[in-house]
Design a protein around this motif. Structure first.
Motif, PDB file in Angstrom:
ATOM      1  N   ILE A   1       1.210  -1.360   0.121  1.00  0.00           N
ATOM      2  CA  ILE A   1      -0.197  -0.146   0.424  1.00  0.00           C
ATOM      3  C   ILE A   1       1.035   0.966   0.440  1.00  0.00           C
ATOM      4  N   TYR A   2       0.215   2.480  -0.819  1.00  0.00           N
ATOM      5  CA  TYR A   2       1.408   3.073  -0.815  1.00  0.00           C
ATOM      6  C   TYR A   2       0.224   3.998   0.629  1.00  0.00           C
ATOM      7  N   SER A   3       0.957   4.765   1.443  1.00  0.00           N
ATOM      8  CA  SER A   3       0.390   5.595   2.401  1.00  0.00           C
ATOM      9  C   SER A   3       0.934   7.336   2.363  1.00  0.00           C
ATOM     10  N   PRO A   4       0.612   7.806   2.188  1.00  0.00           N
ATOM     11  CA  PRO A   4       0.712   9.055   2.486  1.00  0.00           C
ATOM     12  C   PRO A   4       1.230   9.685   3.379  1.00  0.00           C
ATOM     13  N   ASN A   5       0.163   9.080   5.022  1.00  0.00           N
ATOM     14  CA  ASN A   5       0.244   9.542   5.725  1.00  0.00           C
ATOM     15  C   ASN A   5       1.996   8.597   6.311  1.00  0.00           C
ATOM     16  N   LEU A   6       2.078   7.371   6.067  1.00  0.00           N
ATOM     17  CA  LEU A   6       3.134   6.600   6.418  1.00  0.00           C
ATOM     18  C   LEU A   6       4.588   7.668   6.042  1.00  0.00           C
ATOM     19  N   VAL A   7       3.897   8.274   4.101  1.00  0.00           N
ATOM     20  CA  VAL A   7       5.685   8.664   3.869  1.00  0.00           C
ATOM     21  C   VAL A   7       6.177   9.235   4.981  1.00  0.00           C
ATOM     22  N   ALA A   8       4.680  10.721   5.106  1.00  0.00           N
ATOM     23  CA  ALA A   8       5.266  11.522   6.283  1.00  0.00           C
ATOM     24  C   ALA A   8       6.111  11.783   7.901  1.00  0.00           C
ATOM     25  N   ALA A   9       5.354  10.041   7.732  1.00  0.00           N
ATOM     26  CA  ALA A   9       5.549   9.837   9.376  1.00  0.00           C
ATOM     27  C   ALA A   9       7.603   8.964   9.106  1.00  0.00           C
TER      28      ALA A   9
END
Length: 604
Positions: free
Chosen positions: A165-173
């Motif tokens: 999964i691509y997750s913008p929130n996880l990228v920021a984290a």
């Protein structure tokens, strides 16, 4: 010349004397007069024999003034017995020939000590063990870049990669982690909170350390299976956007499954938690499965008067599939010790609301009368009768359906006619020959419907029509002797049945009827779909037809249909079916005897 005259005179005299003694003596001899009178009487009343009527043993509505062939089935006609003097309005008398040909057998009802636990059988279905079910969800918002599960039924092992999964929130984290890693000495609390947030998203310590050490942000993150099982439902597709906690897959561990049985109110006392069950299914006819009752529903369904009894079965070899129909045999309960009236199951006709038997009212003659009875539990191939019969009554135990058909034809009380009497409307399909013969015999053909039509919504009728269409396809496949097509049509019936919404039935009576009919339709269609033997398919088709006719009678399908009957089917006990065409095409014999049968009813 004189001698000749003398001889002639003597001969005439002797003849006159002999004639006097012969005829005068006969006038005085009562025995000679009696014989002569009988001969004369026999001659004068010879016209009485011309009133002898001839009938068909399989079609008693046929009456002809002279011998010949039955216009329906072609069998030789037999002499009809004279009259039914002395019979009550609800009694029917059958010919001895018809009794023999239909193999009608009777038995005297006697008391017996019932062993209720040794033969109690219930019908049920295999369902998933909900305790062994799990849902695989997304732990963070994102877009599914790749889904590694392609179809339902796929086996999944614990730890297997399910999706990325691509997750913008996880990228920021991740960016926060890399930044706070350089500040962990001066701001340790901030550093720990970032790591803990990532752990809540189910990232492992090794994954977090890998991000921190590499100093690189990963765009796609994997989701791994937390349990092993079989995919029962795909709840998302590749490319979908999912929210945190949204289910992606539903998994079931089928090493154990449940069997859910329907137990009637009067059977509840026979079951208890932990009780052992022997279970069979059509898929493995020679194999028995052991199960244990794990749950008895504490609430009774007030509409159907049924309680769900659930059993747990070990299924390590994955033989039992959810959706299979099964039969459970419950053993281990002690004999009741009470005297019970037990009758063979073959003696009872069941209409959905009433249970009927035919009682032989005259021990010397084949005279029968329908009687309504109340049945208790079914123990194997016998029923317990709680009301309606007495010790010593003689009932029909084989050929009950044939006796009922004869009662229908004579306008007497029967399974399909609760009140008896004639009916003149709504029933087509009889030839002029049949009608003429019926009028000649003084009988009227009765086809009164078993149940009054129940008003239901158009939507429900449309859903039922899908089931009916599958039934017609099945009938046509049997007519043409095509086994594969019959199996496919039976599968379509099962699918259509699963789409019928019972919530559309607001009437309690309609709901109760449909519950019963649907269960029987499912059982019969499932058995046909699993069989590759056309004889077995036809055996189940007669049960399917009986309940399909009931559903059309009760609810209607906005389609004109004909109820047709073959007296030779079902081992000469007779069997019905539905058809869209008035022309007879027999599904029980197919091409070998295609036109055997007759139209018994018309549903507009």
């Amino acid at each position: 010349m004189k001698k000749n005259i003398i001889y002639l005179t003597i001969a005439i005299g002797v003849g006159l004397v002999a004639g006097y003694f012969i005829f005068d003596g006969s006038a005085k001899d009562p025995m000679i007069n009696k014989d002569s009178a009988e001969m004369s009487d026999g001659h004068d009343h010879s016209g009485e024999t011309s009133n002898q009527m001839w009938t068909c043993s399989m079609h008693p509505q046929i009456m002809q003034p002279e011998p010949g062939d039955c216009p329906i089935c072609g069998m030789d006609l037999i002499p009809a017995e004279s009259g039914s003097e002395g019979l009550s309005p609800n009694e029917i008398k059958m010919t001895k020939n018809a009794m023999a040909l239909a193999n009608i057998q009777t038995n005297v009802v006697g008391n017996a000590v019932g062993e209720t636990g040794n033969a109690t059988s219930l019908s049920g279905k295999i369902v998933e063990n909900e305790e062994a079910s799990a849902v695989q969800a997304s732990y963070f918002d994102g877009r599914i870049e790749r889904l590694n599960v392609n179809y339902e039924g796929q086996e999944v092992r614990k730890g297997q990669l399910l999706a990325t999964i691509y997750s913008p929130n996880l990228v920021a984290a991740q960016q926060e982690l890399i930044t706070t890693a350089s500040l962990k000495e001066s701001q340790p609390e901030l550093y720990k909170s970032v790591r803990n947030k990532m752990k809540l998203w189910k990232l492992s310590e090794s994954q977090i350390n890998s991000i921190e050490e590499s100093g690189k942000v990963r765009e796609n993150f994997p989701i791994y299976a937390t349990v092993s099982g079989t995919v029962s439902e795909k709840m998302a597709e590749e490319g979908d956007y999912v929210k945190q906690g949204q289910p992606i897959l539903k998994l079931n561990n089928l090493n154990t499954v449940w069997a859910e049985f329907d137990a009637y109110e009067n059977q509840i006392s026979q079951f208890e938690k932990g009780q052992e069950i022997k279970m069979t299914t059509n898929a493995y006819p020679n194999k028995e499965f052991d199960a244990t009752i794990s749950f008895i529903d504490p609430v009774l369904n007030t509409q159907t008067r049924i309680v769900t009894v659930r059993a747990t079965i070990q299924n390590k070899n994955n033989l039992l599939k959810p959706g299979m129909f099964v039969t459970g045999k419950f053993e281990g309960i002690e004999p009741s010790g009470e005297e019970q009236l037990l009758v063979p199951a073959s003696a009872v006709l069941w209409t959905g609301e009433r249970s009927l038997v035919y009682v032989k009212t005259n021990p010397e003659e084949p005279v029968f009368e329908m009687r309504e009875v109340t049945i208790g539990s079914r123990n194997g191939e016998t029923y317990t009768i709680t009301d309606g019969l007495e010790h010593g009554d003689e009932i029909v135990t084989n050929g009950t359906f044939t006796v009922d058909a004869a009662a229908q034809l004579q306008g007497k009380k029967s399974m399909m006619n609760q009140t008896g009497g004639k009916t003149t409307t709504g029933h087509e399909g009889h030839t002029g020959m049949e009608q003429a013969n019926t009028e000649a015999s003084g009988n009227s053909i009765d086809h009164t419907k078993m149940n009054e039509r129940i008003d239901v919504s158009t939507k429900f009728q449309q859903q039922l029509k899908q089931v009916f269409d599958g039934y017609i396809d099945l009938k046509n496949a049997l007519v043409n002797d095509i086994v594969d097509n019959a199996q496919q049509a039976a599968e379509r019936i099962e699918k259509s049945l699963s789409k019928v919404d019972m919530k559309l039935l607001e009437d309690e009576k309609a709901h109760k009827h449909w519950m019963t009919i649907q269960k029987e339709l499912k059982s019969s269609s499932n058995a046909i779909s699993l069989s590759s033997d056309i004889k077995t398919q036809r055996d189940h088709f007669k049960h399917l037809s009986a309940h399909m006719i009931s559903s059309v009678q009760l609810f209607g399908v906005n389609q004109k249909a004909y109820s047709q009957f073959c007296p030779m089917a079902n081992s000469n006990k007779g069997a019905y079916w539905l058809s869209l065409e008035k022309e007879i095409q027999n599904p029980y014999y197919g091409q070998s005897m295609l036109t055997c049968g007759e139209v018994r009813d018309t549903f507009e």
